[in-house]
Design a protein around this motif. Sequence first.
Motif, mmCIF file in Angstrom:
data_model
loop_
_atom_site.group_PDB
_atom_site.id
_atom_site.type_symbol
_atom_site.label_atom_id
_atom_site.label_comp_id
_atom_site.label_asym_id
_atom_site.label_seq_id
_atom_site.Cartn_x
_atom_site.Cartn_y
_atom_site.Cartn_z
ATOM 1 N N GLY A 1 -3.821 2.550 13.581
ATOM 2 C CA GLY A 1 -4.948 3.233 12.532
ATOM 3 C C GLY A 1 -5.107 4.441 12.805
ATOM 4 O O GLY A 1 -5.952 4.904 11.910
ATOM 5 N N GLY A 2 -3.805 5.114 13.187
ATOM 6 C CA GLY A 2 -3.997 6.605 12.945
ATOM 7 C C GLY A 2 -3.695 7.069 11.578
ATOM 8 O O GLY A 2 -3.881 8.306 11.229
ATOM 9 N N SER A 3 -3.151 6.458 10.464
ATOM 10 C CA SER A 3 -2.769 6.701 9.302
ATOM 11 C C SER A 3 -3.244 5.416 8.355
ATOM 12 O O SER A 3 -3.297 4.492 8.541
ATOM 13 C CB SER A 3 -1.218 6.960 8.935
ATOM 14 N N THR A 4 -3.775 5.914 7.314
ATOM 15 C CA THR A 4 -4.422 5.177 6.064
ATOM 16 C C THR A 4 -3.845 5.465 5.093
ATOM 17 O O THR A 4 -3.720 6.946 4.520
ATOM 18 C CB THR A 4 -5.933 5.134 6.207
ATOM 19 N N TYR A 5 -3.785 4.465 3.991
ATOM 20 C CA TYR A 5 -3.393 4.747 2.565
ATOM 21 C C TYR A 5 -4.118 4.146 1.800
ATOM 22 O O TYR A 5 -4.793 2.962 1.859
ATOM 23 C CB TYR A 5 -1.809 4.274 2.350
ATOM 24 N N TYR A 6 -4.391 4.821 0.384
ATOM 25 C CA TYR A 6 -5.187 4.035 -0.483
ATOM 26 C C TYR A 6 -4.462 4.262 -2.041
ATOM 27 O O TYR A 6 -3.924 5.524 -2.394
ATOM 28 C CB TYR A 6 -6.426 4.871 -0.417
ATOM 29 N N ALA A 7 -4.782 3.321 -2.874
ATOM 30 C CA ALA A 7 -4.292 3.469 -4.194
ATOM 31 C C ALA A 7 -5.445 4.352 -4.831
ATOM 32 O O ALA A 7 -6.581 4.406 -4.353
ATOM 33 C CB ALA A 7 -4.379 2.132 -4.972
ATOM 34 N N ASP A 8 -5.060 5.057 -5.887
ATOM 35 C CA ASP A 8 -5.664 5.920 -6.340
ATOM 36 C C ASP A 8 -7.006 5.456 -7.037
ATOM 37 O O ASP A 8 -8.169 6.006 -7.039
ATOM 38 C CB ASP A 8 -4.997 6.855 -7.637
ATOM 39 N N SER A 9 -6.929 4.308 -7.449
ATOM 40 C CA SER A 9 -7.958 3.736 -8.005
ATOM 41 C C SER A 9 -9.265 3.359 -6.953
ATOM 42 O O SER A 9 -10.270 3.005 -7.578
ATOM 43 C CB SER A 9 -7.530 2.281 -8.862
ATOM 44 N N LYS B 1 -16.506 -1.969 -8.991
ATOM 45 C CA LYS B 1 -16.353 -2.017 -10.417
ATOM 46 C C LYS B 1 -15.598 -3.191 -10.832
ATOM 47 O O LYS B 1 -15.036 -3.965 -10.238
ATOM 48 C CB LYS B 1 -15.533 -0.555 -10.998
ATOM 49 N N PRO B 2 -16.173 -3.460 -12.357
ATOM 50 C CA PRO B 2 -15.652 -4.846 -13.022
ATOM 51 C C PRO B 2 -13.953 -4.956 -12.821
ATOM 52 O O PRO B 2 -13.503 -6.084 -12.637
ATOM 53 C CB PRO B 2 -16.085 -4.601 -14.444
ATOM 54 N N GLU B 3 -13.232 -3.792 -12.794
ATOM 55 C CA GLU B 3 -11.690 -3.759 -12.697
ATOM 56 C C GLU B 3 -11.323 -3.911 -11.147
ATOM 57 O O GLU B 3 -10.041 -4.018 -11.130
ATOM 58 C CB GLU B 3 -11.255 -2.261 -13.223
ATOM 59 N N ASP B 4 -12.302 -4.163 -10.301
ATOM 60 C CA ASP B 4 -11.920 -4.446 -8.910
ATOM 61 C C ASP B 4 -11.902 -6.076 -8.947
ATOM 62 O O ASP B 4 -11.286 -6.559 -7.847
ATOM 63 C CB ASP B 4 -12.945 -3.996 -7.839
ATOM 64 N N PHE C 1 -1.089 -2.783 -4.858
ATOM 65 C CA PHE C 1 -1.242 -2.297 -3.742
ATOM 66 C C PHE C 1 -2.702 -1.780 -3.673
ATOM 67 O O PHE C 1 -3.065 -1.178 -4.584
ATOM 68 C CB PHE C 1 -0.227 -0.970 -3.034
ATOM 69 N N VAL C 2 -3.322 -1.841 -2.710
ATOM 70 C CA VAL C 2 -4.974 -1.610 -2.503
ATOM 71 C C VAL C 2 -4.967 -0.398 -1.452
ATOM 72 O O VAL C 2 -5.626 0.618 -1.675
ATOM 73 C CB VAL C 2 -5.937 -2.486 -2.295
ATOM 74 N N SER C 3 -4.720 -0.833 -0.313
ATOM 75 C CA SER C 3 -5.051 0.036 0.984
ATOM 76 C C SER C 3 -3.994 -0.674 2.135
ATOM 77 O O SER C 3 -3.637 -1.759 2.305
ATOM 78 C CB SER C 3 -6.330 -0.065 1.262
ATOM 79 N N ALA C 4 -3.665 0.506 3.151
ATOM 80 C CA ALA C 4 -2.874 0.132 4.240
ATOM 81 C C ALA C 4 -3.173 1.208 5.408
ATOM 82 O O ALA C 4 -3.837 1.870 5.247
ATOM 83 C CB ALA C 4 -1.219 0.089 3.893
ATOM 84 N N ILE C 5 -2.904 0.467 6.552
ATOM 85 C CA ILE C 5 -3.253 1.231 7.775
ATOM 86 C C ILE C 5 -2.100 0.886 8.876
ATOM 87 O O ILE C 5 -1.609 -0.192 8.886
ATOM 88 C CB ILE C 5 -4.771 0.782 8.431
#
Length: 126
Positions: free
Chosen positions: A55-63, A87-90, A47-51
């Motif tokens: 669009g009222g709520s967004t979510y992100y991975a800690d990384s 970053k390279p890890e992306d 998981f990276v991100s979600a909405i």
Amino acid sequence: QLQLVESGGGLVQAGDSLRLSCAASGRPLSNYAMGWFRQAPGKEREFVSAISWNGGSTYYADSVKGRFTISRDNAKSTVTLQMNALKPEDTAVYYCAAGAWATAATMTLATSYNNWGQGTQVTVPS
């Protein structure tokens, strides 16, 4: 049937930015929560991100928190992932996904999404 097409990937240097887009067709995008996931070679899809649908709520991975921003335009049937300070890890293939039944509790789970794009490659050399 909802169809999703990602674009915007590429080869960039560490610290650069990219903007990924996901174009939807076939169904109103407002019916779906939307997510971005990524998969690096030899690794599980993560998981990276979600909405949420409006669009009222967004979510992100800690990384990626603080570096990536997700947004959506239901009128234009598009979802965007702005990626800064890469970053390279992306480095991974990034997938756009739509889920009609995803909830706040399940937004980070790949199993909550039943429509997926073909992916776009993002490469950040080390």
